[in-house]
Design a protein around this motif. Structure first.
Motif, PDB file in Angstrom:
ATOM      1  N   ASP C  73      79.829 -66.751 145.285  1.00  0.00           N
ATOM      2  CA  ASP C  73      78.709 -66.798 144.214  1.00  0.00           C
ATOM      3  C   ASP C  73      78.053 -65.163 144.323  1.00  0.00           C
ATOM      4  O   ASP C  73      77.696 -64.594 143.392  1.00  0.00           O
ATOM      5  CB  ASP C  73      77.929 -67.839 144.160  1.00  0.00           C
ATOM      6  N   ALA C  76      80.439 -63.154 142.244  1.00  0.00           N
ATOM      7  CA  ALA C  76      80.237 -63.174 141.018  1.00  0.00           C
ATOM      8  C   ALA C  76      79.007 -62.305 140.475  1.00  0.00           C
ATOM      9  O   ALA C  76      79.073 -61.833 139.261  1.00  0.00           O
ATOM     10  CB  ALA C  76      79.854 -64.608 140.826  1.00  0.00           C
ATOM     11  N   ARG C  77      78.172 -62.561 141.351  1.00  0.00           N
ATOM     12  CA  ARG C  77      76.927 -61.455 140.922  1.00  0.00           C
ATOM     13  C   ARG C  77      77.394 -59.900 140.793  1.00  0.00           C
ATOM     14  O   ARG C  77      76.537 -59.138 140.211  1.00  0.00           O
ATOM     15  CB  ARG C  77      75.783 -61.698 142.102  1.00  0.00           C
ATOM     16  N   GLU C  97      81.650 -76.489 126.950  1.00  0.00           N
ATOM     17  CA  GLU C  97      80.874 -76.497 128.103  1.00  0.00           C
ATOM     18  C   GLU C  97      81.459 -75.616 129.575  1.00  0.00           C
ATOM     19  O   GLU C  97      80.871 -74.887 130.153  1.00  0.00           O
ATOM     20  CB  GLU C  97      80.390 -77.859 128.552  1.00  0.00           C
ATOM     21  N   MET C 100      80.614 -72.228 128.743  1.00  0.00           N
ATOM     22  CA  MET C 100      79.359 -71.870 129.055  1.00  0.00           C
ATOM     23  C   MET C 100      79.021 -71.838 130.557  1.00  0.00           C
ATOM     24  O   MET C 100      78.090 -70.913 130.669  1.00  0.00           O
ATOM     25  CB  MET C 100      78.215 -73.156 128.331  1.00  0.00           C
ATOM     26  N   VAL C 101      79.511 -72.572 131.175  1.00  0.00           N
ATOM     27  CA  VAL C 101      79.288 -72.460 132.704  1.00  0.00           C
ATOM     28  C   VAL C 101      79.618 -71.147 133.191  1.00  0.00           C
ATOM     29  O   VAL C 101      78.957 -70.703 134.235  1.00  0.00           O
ATOM     30  CB  VAL C 101      80.174 -73.395 133.530  1.00  0.00           C
ATOM     31  N   GLY C 102      80.419 -70.398 132.751  1.00  0.00           N
ATOM     32  CA  GLY C 102      80.847 -68.987 132.845  1.00  0.00           C
ATOM     33  C   GLY C 102      79.616 -68.157 132.984  1.00  0.00           C
ATOM     34  O   GLY C 102      79.693 -67.085 133.687  1.00  0.00           O
ATOM     35  N   HIS C 104      76.721 -68.887 133.942  1.00  0.00           N
ATOM     36  CA  HIS C 104      75.916 -69.176 134.648  1.00  0.00           C
ATOM     37  C   HIS C 104      74.691 -68.345 135.056  1.00  0.00           C
ATOM     38  O   HIS C 104      73.603 -68.559 135.152  1.00  0.00           O
ATOM     39  CB  HIS C 104      76.460 -69.879 135.962  1.00  0.00           C
ATOM     40  N   LEU C 105      75.238 -67.107 135.610  1.00  0.00           N
ATOM     41  CA  LEU C 105      74.249 -66.200 136.103  1.00  0.00           C
ATOM     42  C   LEU C 105      73.441 -65.379 135.393  1.00  0.00           C
ATOM     43  O   LEU C 105      72.343 -64.781 135.757  1.00  0.00           O
ATOM     44  CB  LEU C 105      75.084 -65.089 137.136  1.00  0.00           C
ATOM     45  N   LEU C 107      71.777 -66.990 132.876  1.00  0.00           N
ATOM     46  CA  LEU C 107      70.748 -67.921 132.391  1.00  0.00           C
ATOM     47  C   LEU C 107      69.610 -67.995 133.370  1.00  0.00           C
ATOM     48  O   LEU C 107      69.718 -68.001 134.180  1.00  0.00           O
ATOM     49  CB  LEU C 107      71.613 -69.215 131.949  1.00  0.00           C
ATOM     50  N   ASP C 108      68.692 -68.726 132.637  1.00  0.00           N
ATOM     51  CA  ASP C 108      67.394 -69.468 133.174  1.00  0.00           C
ATOM     52  C   ASP C 108      67.868 -70.865 133.873  1.00  0.00           C
ATOM     53  O   ASP C 108      68.000 -71.558 133.085  1.00  0.00           O
ATOM     54  CB  ASP C 108      66.269 -69.374 132.224  1.00  0.00           C
ATOM     55  N   ARG C 109      68.000 -70.850 135.231  1.00  0.00           N
ATOM     56  CA  ARG C 109      68.492 -71.932 135.927  1.00  0.00           C
ATOM     57  C   ARG C 109      67.454 -72.750 136.107  1.00  0.00           C
ATOM     58  O   ARG C 109      67.747 -73.993 136.866  1.00  0.00           O
ATOM     59  CB  ARG C 109      69.371 -71.827 137.002  1.00  0.00           C
ATOM     60  N   LEU C 128      74.058 -69.062 123.416  1.00  0.00           N
ATOM     61  CA  LEU C 128      75.300 -69.082 124.349  1.00  0.00           C
ATOM     62  C   LEU C 128      76.346 -70.031 123.469  1.00  0.00           C
ATOM     63  O   LEU C 128      77.434 -69.463 123.716  1.00  0.00           O
ATOM     64  CB  LEU C 128      74.609 -69.642 125.526  1.00  0.00           C
ATOM     65  N   ARG C 164      86.392 -68.966 130.209  1.00  0.00           N
ATOM     66  CA  ARG C 164      85.218 -69.121 131.161  1.00  0.00           C
ATOM     67  C   ARG C 164      84.994 -67.749 131.973  1.00  0.00           C
ATOM     68  O   ARG C 164      83.934 -67.368 132.561  1.00  0.00           O
ATOM     69  CB  ARG C 164      85.462 -70.317 132.125  1.00  0.00           C
ATOM     70  N   MET C 168      81.418 -64.584 131.989  1.00  0.00           N
ATOM     71  CA  MET C 168      80.668 -63.950 133.064  1.00  0.00           C
ATOM     72  C   MET C 168      80.435 -62.443 132.891  1.00  0.00           C
ATOM     73  O   MET C 168      79.785 -61.650 133.595  1.00  0.00           O
ATOM     74  CB  MET C 168      81.590 -63.884 134.486  1.00  0.00           C
TER      75      MET C 168
END
Lengths: 291, 310, 253
Positions: C73, C76-77, C97, C100-102, C104-105, C107-109, C128, C164, C168
């Motif tokens: 992770d 990924a950042r 979905e 959309m998970v791709g 992740h970083l 978004l507001d989690r 998204l 996916r 990112m």
């Protein structure tokens, strides 16, 4: 001082041997199927209760004991055939609930047919304590330790020197590969449940003259056996034996020196610490995930 | 998918609104309240088990902490029930957070062992600290009151619990269809894939574990005040299993399945009472049969059969 | 300076030296291929660079920053994306979905905002969804927009993984055998897709067995054999390298 320490040690090793047998049972089934059998404790209870029942029914002790091992083994096989084989490869949660369901059925049936009372079995060779350095050792403890030692050696021989044992080991390492070389893996599963149940029952019979038994002793004994198996590194036979003895000794020492009220909590505190700091148990193998 | 999912919420609201007017007597109102309380706990637990794919065999322990906070703190220390309830929730949250980080580095059966151990230790502590907890016999719990209004009648409790249940269903639906919820489901689907897109897997597991533990603790407090009495059985291993079974029988990763599971398993002991002495056996058989023939649980299996996803 | 610099990278599993002393560097904006026989250590190399395994020795630098041993992770950042040789699709989610998970970083989690359905969360999610749909169109999966992932054919899932990873918005993307198990027509489509990805400015690192695809796409090629670097260079250089011919290409080049 020393006498007291020895006294705690003796009782710890004795109970620990029962945990070791239960932990071996967990290990056998886990290796054959990746299932944690939460009904393992009920085999321990079943062994003790049936031994009492058959002995009271007038059977000679050897016959009563033999049946008290045989019946749980049959029950183990039934569980495997009826409840585990049909759901091969299910999620861990599903398997846990199935075996818990099985444990409830066993416990419920014993409660219905043998009652809620507490029972005992006469010690196999009398109640004259043996004095060692001021501590006393009951002859039954020697039975527990002796039989456990014999069972462990027999299992070692079975897994290292016989074809059946090697087939079981092979299945635990790689089920598909074992099937490809012609091992009947369903047979292995069948055998592992029979053996686990028999091991549990033996432990239950041996310990009953010391700790008494009733329909509901299986839960705690089983969970502590599970602790022992995890402590030794799930899937490791030698680890299970060491784990069982260790849980027994620490529990007995903790109850003696710290707090007897928290005796049952000791194995669980122990396992949390172990899992926090040594997540694979004492002897568990390091596994690398393949992606 | 979302619109259909939220449609179910209106059905839940309608059923809860009509129910008190059709239930024949207070026995059924009491049953409905206990079903709703369990449903709320199970919704939280399903986020952990069904959506995030983790196991907890110790959730009754958290429930026990909440229940006993509401019993012990007002009785022995004169705390206000609301403060006691919140203190229980905070204590549960802290405990869960502290143990969760090491626990969630573990997988599958090791995770089961760790959560089981935690639950059993809590239960044993409640049994042993008899000076405060009344030991195995339990202790009475004072009436819940807020701003001079005390909750005592079953009807009052019904409306409070029903409102909390509706909110919980709504919040669960929101959560699973959000960035947080997708990350949670993704780490269940493929842990390594979720890691490489940037999901801090352990953090998410810890967050949902703590959240579901706090839910259980709050509902433990509610149970304590509603029943007016607590015993250590609330926190025992068997109750943890019961809660987990509600999740799995209703349907893993199914919000409405949680409700169905809670309703069925809360009603089951009443139904089994007619089997005099055979309850345990029948309960065990039902567990096994459900898991063997409906491993996905009732709602997802039925939904698949009738061709509409939840 | 190169975008990715790998120096003397090694990993040992017990006695097995899966990757040994491998060094290479990748410039920004190119397509870089890693080839070699089965078991040469290609996927292990990917796992090392994307943080799934921790190296025993050696250094990995991204834009000059040492990233060896960092978790996936954290990588990924820093804009590192990847796909997997054996699919890692979340079968418990819908196709879109998964894409959309791709994101992740980006978004507001926040858990509380999500549970209370803050308008900011739902608004961003709606955007998204449109973005993800666009990506599915880009990889040629628009007809699966409403599908469940577990109802999709294998070839489509391979491309879903690429979508996916693209969600990112990565700088660097690792594709582990994107054409494995595909029929010739699908292989050509993936070939074109990888070209489009590279043209959009993302640096592509590729493990692939299909030599036509590798030669057609790659600016540079790294050849591994038994975990060691055998050769590195342009397609032409690698093709003429006698070691490579002996060890690997001899049969079919």
């Amino acid at each position: 001082m020393l006498a007291q320490f020895l006294q705690f040690l003796f009782s710890g090793i004795t109970v620990g041997a029962t945990y070791a047998l239960a932990a071996l049972g967990f290990t056998l089934i886990y290796n054959a199927s990746n299932v944690i059998n939460f009904a393992q404790g009920e085999f321990i209870m079943l062994g003790g209760m049936l031994a009492v029942f058959f002995a009271q029914a007038g059977l000679p002790l050897p016959a009563a004991l033999f049946l008290a091992i045989l019946v749980p083994a049959v029950v183990g096989v039934l569980i495997e055939k009826l409840a585990i084989e049909p759901v091969k490869g299910a999620e861990t949660v599903t398997l846990i609930i199935i075996t818990i369901g099985a444990s409830l059925v066993i416990r419920g049936l014993v409660q219905v047919f043998l009652g809620k009372g507490t029972h005992s079995l006469p010690a196999f060779s009398g109640d004259t304590p043996i004095e060692i350095l001021g501590a006393t050792l009951m002859p039954q403890s020697l039975w527990v330790l002796g039989v456990t030692a014999v069972v462990v050696v027999a299992l070692w021989y079975f897994f290292n020197r016989t074809l059946g044992g090697k087939a079981m080991l092979a299945t635990s390492f790689n089920r598909t590969a074992a099937e490809l070389v012609g091992i009947n893996t369903n047979g292995v599963l069948f055998l592992s449940f029979a053996m686990s149940a028999a091991l549990g029952a033996i432990g239950g019979i041996l310990i009953t003259p010391i700790t008494l038994t009733s329909y509901d002793v299986g839960i705690m004994l089983g969970l502590k056996g599970f602790v022992a198996a995890v402590l030794g590194g799930l899937g490791n036979g030698l680890g299970a034996v060491v784990g069982g003895l260790l849980v027994g000794i620490l529990e007995s020492m903790g109850a003696g020196y710290l707090s007897s009220a928290y005796k049952d909590a000791i194995p669980f505190v122990l396992i949390l610490f172990i899992l926090f700091f040594m997540p694979r148990g004492l002897f568990g193998a390091r596994v690398t995930d393949r992606v | 998918m979302q619109k259909r999912a939220y449609f179910g919420l209106y059905i839940v609201i309608a059923v809860l609104a009509i129910l008190p007017f059709v239930l024949p007597n207070s026995f059924y109102v009491d049953l409905a309240i206990r079903m709703a309380i369990n449903a709320i706990i199970v919704l939280g637990l399903n986020l952990l088990i069904g959506f995030a794919g983790q196991i907890s065999l110790g959730h009754a322990g958290f429930l026990g902490i909440g229940a006993y906070a509401s019993a012990v703190l007002p009785t022995h220390f004169g705390w206000h029930p609301v403060v006691a309830m919140l203190a229980g929730a905070v204590a549960t949250g802290l405990l869960a957070a502290i143990v969760a980080r090491p626990i969630f580095k573990l997988k599958g059966n090791y995770l089961a062992m760790a959560t089981l151990g935690l639950g059993i230790i809590i239960n044993i502590a409640l049994r042993n600290e008899a000076t405060y907890t009344g030991g195995p016999d339990g202790m009475p719990v004072p009436v819940f009151e807020l701003f001079g209004i005390s909750l005592s009648s079953d009807k009052d409790w019904y409306w409070v619990v029903a409102a909390v249940l509706v909110f919980s269903v709504w919040a669960s639906l929101n959560l699973i269809d959000s960035p947080f919820g997708r990350a949670l489901r993704a780490l269940h689907g493929s842990e390594v894939a979720s890691k490489v897109v940037g999901v801090d897997v352990v953090r998410y597991k810890v967050a949902i574990f703590v959240m579901s533990a706090v839910f259980a603790s709050l509902m433990g407090s509610v149970t304590a005040h509603y029943v007016g009495f607590v015993t250590p059985n609330l926190a025992d291993f068997f109750h943890s299993i019961e809660l987990m079974t509600m999740v799995v029988i209703g349907g893993m990763a199914s919000v409405y399945g949680s409700l169905i599971g809670a309703v069925l398993l809360t009603a089951l002991p009443q139904a089994l009472a007619t089997f005099e002495g055979w309850e345990t056996v029948v309960f065990g058989v039902i567990l096994m049969v459900c898991m063997i023939f409906l491993p996905k649980g009732l709602v997802p299996t039925l939904a698949a059969k009738f061709g509409k996803g939840e | 300076m190169a975008l990715l610099d790998v120096t003397n990278l090694s990993i040992h599993f017990g006695g097995v030296k899966a990757v040994q002393d491998v060094s290479f560097s990748i410039d920004a904006g190119i397509v870089y291929a890693v080839i070699g026989p089965n078991g040469a250590g290609k996927t292990t190399l990917f796992n090392l660079i994307t943080g799934v395994y921790k190296p025993t020795h050696g250094e990995i630098r991204l834009d000059g920053e040492s990233i060896g041993g960092k978790s996936p992770d954290e990588l990924a950042r820093r804009g590192v994306a990847r796909t997997f040789q054996n699919l890692q699709i979340c079968m418990n989610m819908s196709a879109i979905e998964n894409v959309m998970v791709g994101a992740h970083l980006r978004l507001d989690r926040n858990l509380l905002k999500a549970a209370l359905r803050f308008p900011s969360i739902t608004r961003r999610d709606a955007e998204l969804r449109a973005e993800a749909l666009e990506l599915m169109r880009f990889v040629g999966l628009d007809k699966f927009a409403d599908s469940r992932a577990d109802a999709m054919p294998y070839g489509a899932l391979k491309r879903l993984e690429i979508a996916r990873a693209l969600a990112m918005k990565p700088r660097l993307i690792f594709l582990d055998e994107p054409a494995a198990g595909l029929n010739p027509k699908e292989t050509i489509e993936v070939d074109e897709l990888v070209r489009k990805v590279a043209d959009s400015g993302i640096t592509v690192v590729l493990v692939e067995h299909d030599m036509k695809m590798v030669m057609n796409l790659s600016d540079r090629i790294l050849v591994l054999d038994y975990g060691k670097k055998l050769a590195e260079g342009t397609g032409e250089e690698v093709r003429r390298n006698p070691d490579v011919i002996a060890a690997y290409l001899g049969g079919h080049a």
